[in-house]
Design a protein around this motif. Structure first.
Motif, PDB file in Angstrom:
ATOM      1  N   UNK A  23       0.837  -1.281  -0.006  1.00 15.93           N
ATOM      2  CA  UNK A  23       0.021  -0.016   0.084  1.00 15.93           C
ATOM      3  C   UNK A  23       0.801   1.389  -0.032  1.00 15.93           C
ATOM      4  N   UNK A  24       1.903   1.184   0.960  1.00 14.72           N
ATOM      5  CA  UNK A  24       3.004   2.419   0.848  1.00 14.72           C
ATOM      6  C   UNK A  24       3.474   2.415  -0.342  1.00 14.72           C
ATOM      7  N   UNK A  25       3.855   1.360  -1.156  1.00 14.11           N
ATOM      8  CA  UNK A  25       4.681   1.664  -2.256  1.00 14.11           C
ATOM      9  C   UNK A  25       3.711   2.125  -3.372  1.00 14.11           C
ATOM     10  N   UNK A  26       2.303   1.700  -3.377  1.00 14.55           N
ATOM     11  CA  UNK A  26       1.410   2.241  -4.253  1.00 14.55           C
ATOM     12  C   UNK A  26       1.178   3.755  -4.148  1.00 14.55           C
ATOM     13  N   UNK A  27       1.220   4.177  -3.012  1.00 16.26           N
ATOM     14  CA  UNK A  27       1.215   5.593  -2.966  1.00 16.26           C
ATOM     15  C   UNK A  27       2.392   6.358  -3.477  1.00 16.26           C
ATOM     16  N   UNK A  28       3.450   5.744  -3.170  1.00 17.54           N
ATOM     17  CA  UNK A  28       4.816   6.297  -3.564  1.00 17.54           C
ATOM     18  C   UNK A  28       4.892   6.246  -5.041  1.00 17.54           C
ATOM     19  N   UNK A  29       4.436   5.292  -5.664  1.00 14.33           N
ATOM     20  CA  UNK A  29       4.567   5.141  -7.252  1.00 14.33           C
ATOM     21  C   UNK A  29       3.418   6.046  -8.084  1.00 14.33           C
ATOM     22  N   UNK A  30       2.418   6.531  -7.175  1.00 12.53           N
ATOM     23  CA  UNK A  30       1.346   7.351  -7.528  1.00 12.53           C
ATOM     24  C   UNK A  30       2.040   8.938  -7.788  1.00 12.53           C
ATOM     25  N   UNK A  31       2.673   8.973  -6.529  1.00 12.86           N
ATOM     26  CA  UNK A  31       3.563  10.483  -6.241  1.00 12.86           C
ATOM     27  C   UNK A  31       4.520  10.768  -7.283  1.00 12.86           C
ATOM     28  N   UNK A  32       5.325   9.495  -7.713  1.00 13.00           N
ATOM     29  CA  UNK A  32       6.430   9.650  -8.482  1.00 13.00           C
ATOM     30  C   UNK A  32       6.029   9.531  -9.860  1.00 13.00           C
ATOM     31  N   UNK A  33       5.168   8.681 -10.421  1.00 10.63           N
ATOM     32  CA  UNK A  33       4.986   8.466 -11.751  1.00 10.63           C
ATOM     33  C   UNK A  33       3.496   8.782 -12.258  1.00 10.63           C
ATOM     34  N   UNK A  34       2.695   8.917 -11.493  1.00 10.40           N
ATOM     35  CA  UNK A  34       1.218   9.101 -11.724  1.00 10.40           C
ATOM     36  C   UNK A  34       0.580   8.010 -12.163  1.00 10.40           C
ATOM     37  N   UNK A  35      -0.977   7.936 -12.167  1.00  8.80           N
ATOM     38  CA  UNK A  35      -1.533   6.717 -12.161  1.00  8.80           C
ATOM     39  C   UNK A  35      -1.163   6.208 -13.601  1.00  8.80           C
ATOM     40  N   UNK A  43       5.161  -1.264  -8.346  1.00 14.67           N
ATOM     41  CA  UNK A  43       4.809  -1.403  -7.010  1.00 14.67           C
ATOM     42  C   UNK A  43       5.560  -2.673  -6.330  1.00 14.67           C
ATOM     43  N   UNK A  44       5.484  -3.833  -7.131  1.00 13.07           N
ATOM     44  CA  UNK A  44       5.895  -5.085  -6.257  1.00 13.07           C
ATOM     45  C   UNK A  44       7.619  -4.783  -6.087  1.00 13.07           C
ATOM     46  N   UNK A  45       8.253  -4.242  -7.080  1.00 15.27           N
ATOM     47  CA  UNK A  45       9.607  -3.962  -6.854  1.00 15.27           C
ATOM     48  C   UNK A  45       9.966  -2.987  -5.777  1.00 15.27           C
ATOM     49  N   UNK A  46       9.170  -2.065  -5.626  1.00 13.18           N
ATOM     50  CA  UNK A  46       9.343  -0.763  -4.774  1.00 13.18           C
ATOM     51  C   UNK A  46       9.119  -1.479  -3.266  1.00 13.18           C
ATOM     52  N   UNK A  47       7.966  -2.204  -3.114  1.00  7.76           N
ATOM     53  CA  UNK A  47       7.629  -2.929  -1.937  1.00  7.76           C
ATOM     54  C   UNK A  47       8.439  -4.066  -1.447  1.00  7.76           C
TER      55      UNK A  47
END
Length: 217
Positions: A23-35, A43-47
């Protein structure tokens, strides 16, 4: 751009720890890359989890985003009870500013007001989020009315909308800086409008308009 929400980490396995990391990685990816550029693999890699582990719980990126937002907003947000409406509203406004200008808040804005916002699930989550905020704020207004600080017909929903409007305008429209003074100005505007009777419930507004028209005849 680096995000403080969640950085690539060592594998975290399964269970609650893994779910929180995703969940935290999903929000981080949203912030960095956009939807538009968010991917399940990213997300999996970041998490720090394998994507097959992720797919066991979330079927696609839309379900990832909806779940991350729902979990974030499920966190209980205490409403202030300082003993005075002005300081209560200052606490609410400052809390909104701090929340929406932090990393998580920026990620939430990305989700809510980008392509992701058109997802039916996200639209419904947005509706529930604001309904919950209005419900939680109602006691703040009720206590102020009991203390004689606001007119008896003040509508809690209209008051909170008025309080939040200057903040969201800067965040989403004008891109002006959102600072502590923004919260203070929002409080002054809201109190002035409420005490002037401009934030009364719909039926009360109609009664006041009818009385005013009658007085002019």
């Amino acid at each position: 751009m680096e995000s403080s929400l969640s950085d690539p980490a060592r594998p975290v396995g399964r269970g609650r720890k893994a779910q929180a990391a995703v969940r935290a990685a999903t929000l981080a990816e949203l912030l960095d890359r956009g939807y538009a550029e968010l991917t399940v693999e990213g997300v999996a890699q970041r998490a720090g989890v394998h994507k097959t582990t992720l797919y066991r719980r979330w079927k696609d990126r839309a379900s990832l985003v909806v779940d991350a937002l729902a979990e974030h907003f499920a966190t209980d947000i205490p409403m202030p009870d300082t003993g005075a409406v002005e300081t209560d509203l200052q606490a609410l406004a400052q809390g909104l500013v701090q929340s929406m200008t932090g990393p998580v808040g920026r990620a939430v804005q990305t989700a809510m007001f980008s392509d992701a916002g058109r997802l039916p699930e996200v639209a419904e989550a947005k509706r529930r989020i604001f309904a919950d905020r209005f419900r939680r704020a109602a006691p703040v207004v009720a206590r102020a009315i009991e203390r004689g600080e606001l007119p008896a017909d003040t509508d809690p929903v209209e008051l909170i909308k008025t309080l939040a409007a200057p903040i969201y305008f800067r965040l989403l429209i004008s891109a002006d800086p959102v600072e502590e003074g923004t919260a203070e100005q929002a409080v002054r505007i809201t109190l002035a409008a409420a005490r002037a009777g401009a934030l009364a419930g719909g039926s009360a507004v109609a009664v006041k308009a009818n009385e005013a028209d009658a007085g002019q005849e």
